[in-house]
Scaffold this active site. Sequence first.
Site, PDB file in Angstrom:
ATOM      1  N   ASP A   1     -44.518 -28.834  68.595  1.00  0.00           N
ATOM      2  CA  ASP A   1     -43.918 -30.148  68.350  1.00  0.00           C
ATOM      3  C   ASP A   1     -44.681 -30.420  66.797  1.00  0.00           C
ATOM      4  O   ASP A   1     -45.531 -29.903  66.330  1.00  0.00           O
ATOM      5  CB  ASP A   1     -44.549 -31.047  69.545  1.00  0.00           C
ATOM      6  CG  ASP A   1     -46.055 -30.706  69.616  1.00  0.00           C
ATOM      7  OD1 ASP A   1     -46.858 -29.861  69.394  1.00  0.00           O
ATOM      8  OD2 ASP A   1     -46.895 -31.925  69.674  1.00  0.00           O
TER       9      ASP A   1
ATOM     10  N   GLU B   1     -48.261 -30.622  72.083  1.00  0.00           N
ATOM     11  CA  GLU B   1     -49.675 -30.706  71.839  1.00  0.00           C
ATOM     12  C   GLU B   1     -50.210 -31.772  71.414  1.00  0.00           C
ATOM     13  O   GLU B   1     -51.291 -32.062  71.610  1.00  0.00           O
ATOM     14  CB  GLU B   1     -49.849 -28.996  71.157  1.00  0.00           C
ATOM     15  CG  GLU B   1     -51.547 -28.871  70.944  1.00  0.00           C
ATOM     16  CD  GLU B   1     -52.143 -29.600  69.951  1.00  0.00           C
ATOM     17  OE1 GLU B   1     -53.428 -29.952  70.386  1.00  0.00           O
ATOM     18  OE2 GLU B   1     -51.763 -29.978  68.915  1.00  0.00           O
TER      19      GLU B   1
HETATM   20 NI    NI Z   1     -52.013 -28.318  65.597  1.00  0.00          NI
END
Ligand code: NI
Length: 399
Positions: free
Chosen positions: A85, A143
């Site tokens: 991401d 994340e």
């Molecule tokens: Ni990172």
Amino acid sequence: MPQVDSIRQDVDELMPGLVADRRHLHEHPELGFQEFETAAFVKDRLEQLGVEDIRTGIGVTGVTGLITGTKPGSAKNILVRADMDALPIHEENQVEYKSQNPGVMHACGHDAHTAILLGLARYLSDHKDDFSGTVKLCFQPAEELPPGGAQAMIKEGVLNDPPIEAVFGLHMANNDPVGKIIVGSGPVMAAADGYTITIHGKGGHGAYPHGCIDPVAIGAQIVVALQSIVSRNVDPMDAAVVSNCVFQSGEAFNVIPDTAVLKGTVRTFKLETRDLMEERITKVATDIAEAMGATVTVDYVRGYPPTINDEAMTELAREAGAAAVGAENVISRPPAMGAEDFSYFLEEKPGSYFFVGSKNEEKGFIWGHHHPKFDIDEESMGHGLTAMAMGVLTYLERE
Ligand code: NI
């Protein structure tokens, strides 16, 4: 042990492909749980390589695949994870591979992590007869967006089928020069929790405070008292942070408001310290408010757990790092207060999360993670891939 010279030679040949993949991903960043094009790109690549059992849509956009070695020997299963991401940041770099998605940017290096794992897939596919056992490639969403993609993928069974025995992950590190690899045993990153304290007082005219219960004055006392938790309650040999980052209340200079809201972040490494922080923050806020005639609600939310590396797996990462960049370039790192959801994998399986230096002052890659001018020295991807391939092959080969 696998021969690092031959791995390095192959990685050097793979590097133009890694750079192209990373730049493609950099140009097309997607936010957490929205990595649809990224996941499709990853799936395409894995299909081209003949990776087995490709699964998509795990934890919304996660992708996994298996590569099984054909060399006779023990049959162990290891998972290697990359996060996919990007961040809600508008890129300020003027490079040909600049983000084409305004307001979204790969400003943490997850584009490089994804490209490295694709490189590992390529390397392992080309060398199936050099290893036994199975490598699960795990491309993880979100994340940067708690509760994060790791937990979601684990809930959907990413650590089963085949049963995973160990895990590896890596992160680019723009505070360390390219050519360095950073490892640490035990806790390497913190648990990240958050709180919201709402103080319910009684508003009124600023000139007549005796008729009011002033939530601003009470909030100020609470902010100060929270700082005493780390200095007076936490063991001085342990570490913790409480940063009250939000204090919202009132509109007018002469009106005492009804309520005040405090929000902050809490970082710890040990479970008992984490419990202590939650208990003390709740008690300090509640009792101060009560003593001053107000009521309070405390909403404490636990985020990512601490990232705790297994000792044996970290030793393996250290050896692999030393083979890749030379023992003198492997740095042991004390834990840092940032957080990372690879921690959920490490709660389940022994593993190690290591860091790959990606800063280069001469080339101008000096900006920190999450900065709109963040960019990496792409040479670092070669070091990361070499170390990862070395670590994985050594793990599978060892009894
Ligand atoms: Ni990172």
